[in-house]
Motif scaffolding. Sequence first.
Motif, PDB file in Angstrom:
ATOM      1  N   GLY A 190      36.725 -58.493 -24.863  1.00 24.43           N
ATOM      2  CA  GLY A 190      37.996 -58.268 -25.547  1.00 24.43           C
ATOM      3  C   GLY A 190      38.317 -56.795 -25.701  1.00 24.43           C
ATOM      4  N   ASP A 191      37.393 -56.061 -26.271  1.00 24.55           N
ATOM      5  CA  ASP A 191      37.696 -54.704 -26.722  1.00 24.55           C
ATOM      6  C   ASP A 191      37.165 -53.603 -25.824  1.00 24.55           C
ATOM      7  N   GLY A 192      36.397 -53.938 -24.817  1.00 24.57           N
ATOM      8  CA  GLY A 192      35.804 -52.891 -23.983  1.00 24.57           C
ATOM      9  C   GLY A 192      34.704 -52.171 -24.737  1.00 24.57           C
ATOM     10  N   LEU A 193      34.405 -50.961 -24.310  1.00 26.03           N
ATOM     11  CA  LEU A 193      33.341 -50.183 -24.947  1.00 26.03           C
ATOM     12  C   LEU A 193      33.758 -49.746 -26.351  1.00 26.03           C
TER      13      LEU A 193
ATOM     14  N   VAL B  18      49.537 -57.250 -17.242  1.00 27.76           N
ATOM     15  CA  VAL B  18      48.084 -57.160 -17.085  1.00 27.76           C
ATOM     16  C   VAL B  18      47.661 -55.712 -17.317  1.00 27.76           C
ATOM     17  N   ASP B  19      46.839 -55.467 -18.333  1.00 28.71           N
ATOM     18  CA  ASP B  19      46.474 -54.097 -18.657  1.00 28.71           C
ATOM     19  C   ASP B  19      45.033 -53.757 -18.299  1.00 28.71           C
ATOM     20  N   SER B  20      44.318 -54.713 -17.699  1.00 29.79           N
ATOM     21  CA  SER B  20      42.935 -54.437 -17.322  1.00 29.79           C
ATOM     22  C   SER B  20      42.446 -55.512 -16.365  1.00 29.79           C
ATOM     23  N   LEU B  21      41.332 -55.208 -15.720  1.00 29.20           N
ATOM     24  CA  LEU B  21      40.610 -56.216 -14.938  1.00 29.20           C
ATOM     25  C   LEU B  21      39.661 -56.947 -15.871  1.00 29.20           C
ATOM     26  N   ASN B  22      39.271 -58.175 -15.530  1.00 27.11           N
ATOM     27  CA  ASN B  22      38.215 -58.760 -16.357  1.00 27.11           C
ATOM     28  C   ASN B  22      36.896 -58.047 -16.054  1.00 27.11           C
ATOM     29  N   VAL B  23      35.924 -58.214 -16.933  1.00 24.66           N
ATOM     30  CA  VAL B  23      34.733 -57.366 -16.859  1.00 24.66           C
ATOM     31  C   VAL B  23      33.913 -57.624 -15.596  1.00 24.66           C
TER      32      VAL B  23
ATOM     33  N   LEU C 292      28.328 -42.943 -17.220  1.00 27.86           N
ATOM     34  CA  LEU C 292      29.741 -43.114 -16.903  1.00 27.86           C
ATOM     35  C   LEU C 292      30.271 -44.325 -17.662  1.00 27.86           C
ATOM     36  N   ALA C 293      31.307 -44.119 -18.461  1.00 25.45           N
ATOM     37  CA  ALA C 293      31.867 -45.206 -19.271  1.00 25.45           C
ATOM     38  C   ALA C 293      33.096 -45.771 -18.568  1.00 25.45           C
ATOM     39  N   LEU C 294      33.015 -47.028 -18.165  1.00 28.15           N
ATOM     40  CA  LEU C 294      34.155 -47.637 -17.474  1.00 28.15           C
ATOM     41  C   LEU C 294      35.195 -48.075 -18.497  1.00 28.15           C
ATOM     42  N   THR C 295      36.412 -47.593 -18.313  1.00 27.55           N
ATOM     43  CA  THR C 295      37.491 -47.891 -19.254  1.00 27.55           C
ATOM     44  C   THR C 295      38.759 -48.257 -18.477  1.00 27.55           C
ATOM     45  N   PRO C 296      39.590 -49.153 -19.033  1.00 24.36           N
ATOM     46  CA  PRO C 296      40.859 -49.437 -18.357  1.00 24.36           C
ATOM     47  C   PRO C 296      41.859 -48.291 -18.501  1.00 24.36           C
ATOM     48  N   ASP C 297      41.548 -47.312 -19.353  1.00 23.78           N
ATOM     49  CA  ASP C 297      42.441 -46.176 -19.580  1.00 23.78           C
ATOM     50  C   ASP C 297      42.694 -45.431 -18.265  1.00 23.78           C
ATOM     51  N   GLN C 298      43.930 -45.514 -17.800  1.00 19.05           N
ATOM     52  CA  GLN C 298      44.242 -44.975 -16.481  1.00 19.05           C
ATOM     53  C   GLN C 298      44.316 -43.439 -16.448  1.00 19.05           C
TER      54      GLN C 298
ATOM     55  N   LEU D 147      23.226 -50.511 -14.730  1.00 18.86           N
ATOM     56  CA  LEU D 147      24.347 -50.899 -15.588  1.00 18.86           C
ATOM     57  C   LEU D 147      23.867 -50.946 -17.025  1.00 18.86           C
ATOM     58  N   VAL D 148      24.749 -50.605 -17.945  1.00 17.70           N
ATOM     59  CA  VAL D 148      24.467 -50.758 -19.368  1.00 17.70           C
ATOM     60  C   VAL D 148      25.579 -51.626 -19.952  1.00 17.70           C
ATOM     61  N   LEU D 149      25.227 -52.788 -20.448  1.00 20.11           N
ATOM     62  CA  LEU D 149      26.230 -53.748 -20.934  1.00 20.11           C
ATOM     63  C   LEU D 149      26.276 -53.754 -22.455  1.00 20.11           C
ATOM     64  N   GLU D 150      27.460 -53.511 -23.004  1.00 20.37           N
ATOM     65  CA  GLU D 150      27.607 -53.487 -24.458  1.00 20.37           C
ATOM     66  C   GLU D 150      28.265 -54.771 -24.968  1.00 20.37           C
ATOM     67  N   ASP D 151      27.496 -55.579 -25.652  1.00 23.53           N
ATOM     68  CA  ASP D 151      28.029 -56.685 -26.451  1.00 23.53           C
ATOM     69  C   ASP D 151      28.875 -57.695 -25.683  1.00 23.53           C
ATOM     70  N   LEU D 152      28.536 -57.952 -24.429  1.00 23.32           N
ATOM     71  CA  LEU D 152      29.250 -59.026 -23.735  1.00 23.32           C
ATOM     72  C   LEU D 152      28.979 -60.339 -24.462  1.00 23.32           C
ATOM     73  N   VAL D 153      30.001 -61.178 -24.554  1.00 22.78           N
ATOM     74  CA  VAL D 153      29.915 -62.413 -25.316  1.00 22.78           C
ATOM     75  C   VAL D 153      29.708 -63.622 -24.394  1.00 22.78           C
ATOM     76  N   ASP D 154      30.335 -63.571 -23.240  1.00 21.44           N
ATOM     77  CA  ASP D 154      30.395 -64.735 -22.362  1.00 21.44           C
ATOM     78  C   ASP D 154      29.178 -64.770 -21.422  1.00 21.44           C
ATOM     79  N   HIS D 155      28.415 -65.858 -21.520  1.00 23.86           N
ATOM     80  CA  HIS D 155      27.199 -65.960 -20.709  1.00 23.86           C
ATOM     81  C   HIS D 155      27.505 -66.007 -19.220  1.00 23.86           C
ATOM     82  N   GLY D 156      28.626 -66.634 -18.863  1.00 24.22           N
ATOM     83  CA  GLY D 156      29.018 -66.665 -17.451  1.00 24.22           C
ATOM     84  C   GLY D 156      29.261 -65.259 -16.922  1.00 24.22           C
ATOM     85  N   ASN D 157      29.893 -64.423 -17.725  1.00 21.62           N
ATOM     86  CA  ASN D 157      30.132 -63.039 -17.301  1.00 21.62           C
ATOM     87  C   ASN D 157      28.830 -62.277 -17.111  1.00 21.62           C
ATOM     88  N   VAL D 158      27.885 -62.468 -18.033  1.00 18.32           N
ATOM     89  CA  VAL D 158      26.590 -61.787 -17.899  1.00 18.32           C
ATOM     90  C   VAL D 158      25.910 -62.232 -16.594  1.00 18.32           C
TER      91      VAL D 158
END
Lengths: 263, 263
Positions: A208-211, A236-241, A180-186, A106-117
């Motif tokens: 908030g903003d995704g990749l 709802v336009d996306s899943l949480n990370v 592979l870049a995971l995006t909510p873009d359907q 996995l490559v994580l870009e700028d996650l803010v929330d420590h619980g999510n990490v």
Amino acid sequence: MRLRDVDLRRSVESERGLFVAEGEKVIRRAIGAGHPVRSVLTTAKRLDALADVVEGAAGETTVYLVSDEVMEGVTGFPVHRGALAAMERTELPSVGALLTGAERILVLEDLVDHGNVGAIFRCAAALGVGAIVLSPRCADPLYRRAVKVSMGAVFAIPYARMTDWHGGLAEVRAAGFRLLALTPDQSAVPLDEVPLSGRVALMLGSEGDGLSSHWLREADQPVCIPMSPRAMDLGVDSLNVVAAAAVACHGLLRNQVPNRVTG
Amino acid sequence: MRLRDVDLRRSVESERGLFVAEGEKVIRRAIGAGHPVRSVLTTAKRLDALADVVEGAAGETTVYLVSDEVMEGVTGFPVHRGALAAMERTELPSVGALLTGAERILVLEDLVDHGNVGAIFRCAAALGVGAIVLSPRCADPLYRRAVKVSMGAVFAIPYARMTDWHGGLAEVRAAGFRLLALTPDQSAVPLDEVPLSGRVALMLGSEGDGLSSHWLREADQPVCIPMSPRAMDLGVDSLNVVAAAAVACHGLLRNQVPNRVTG
């Protein structure tokens, strides 16, 4: 220092090469992962259970014995299982060194929330991800809450931090990974439909903003997790990370060739 | 009342039929879902944006205009976008009434963490789950943090609360649902391998202990999400409940017959 002050902790902890481990189990896992204990704050009642931890590090470890009330007063929160340790960080591997051993990362870009990490590290350990690369600004896996939510997986999954956000992905690709870049873009290809052979790096963006658009452009392929056609109507336009990471890691694991023979 | 005191809030809010909505967007979604506004705490600066909310409910709604400092002092936390409303709960449907309209549902047993409940509602909305049944003791979806984490999905996915933990699943089965119990036990059938036709209820257990043994016995089939063979060596014996819910809902959606024609 005020342990609830994230900014203060960030600067003090990284400057002095420290992090805080909470509870006997986490302290033991951190020691098992090679982190020396600098000091322990605990109660007389808990000391017995930690005797070997303290003795094993004899001479170097300061033990502060206090009451529960003092512990909570000093830290500002009820301490899990009455033990808190200042642990030394160890040097992280370089991205290049990290990647030599891994197939699925996995490559994580700028996650803010420590619980999510922390939750993503737990998913990675459960679902066969071999390593994690963090963007330069991604939240710290050794922050107390990240450690806790990960169930200790931050001590089990090897990780590295990029030094260069702009050029960092090129190094991952150069190591033979398909990005592979995971995006909510359907309109992106569903991850389940992407043939997954060889080395795969799944990129996850911030809450908030995704990749970032730069990282999306750098990817080999945008991929999505198909949502229900009704999702947008439900607001709802996306899943949480974390949910997205779980579904994606599950997809990677299902597509992994079992008992792969390597020459 | 101290808004950070969960126990106090639980008794006061349910007794008086209230819940707290935070931020203009959430307040609007709650109104859209039919919840009357009893009172609003906001700042003069924010009042304009909320004018129609307040006027639409004229006569019945009390508006408290305060400074940011007073707002934080009263509530004990920095209020998101400077608006907090006491909203009236509406009567939940009975389990029987809820189930008449749904094909794929979740049944949550005794979840404790409000963030997890909110995140699961968001997954449900994103991934095509039609309704959610809560055990009698499951955490409240209208708790402030649950609402926030759900991105408002708690106002979009219909739900009901069982009154009888012991016999509650029988009512779900009687409505024609097959009960699948999600367990970390890797000897259970992988969810991906279960043929999923007709009405399916996926049961998710509490954060620490998972499903109770009574509910596991009541289920038609235990199902698991396969983990990496290395997971146990890495000290991870399960996914967290949100990650598990996401993978499972994704599995349900993938197996859903598209464009199903109902007579």
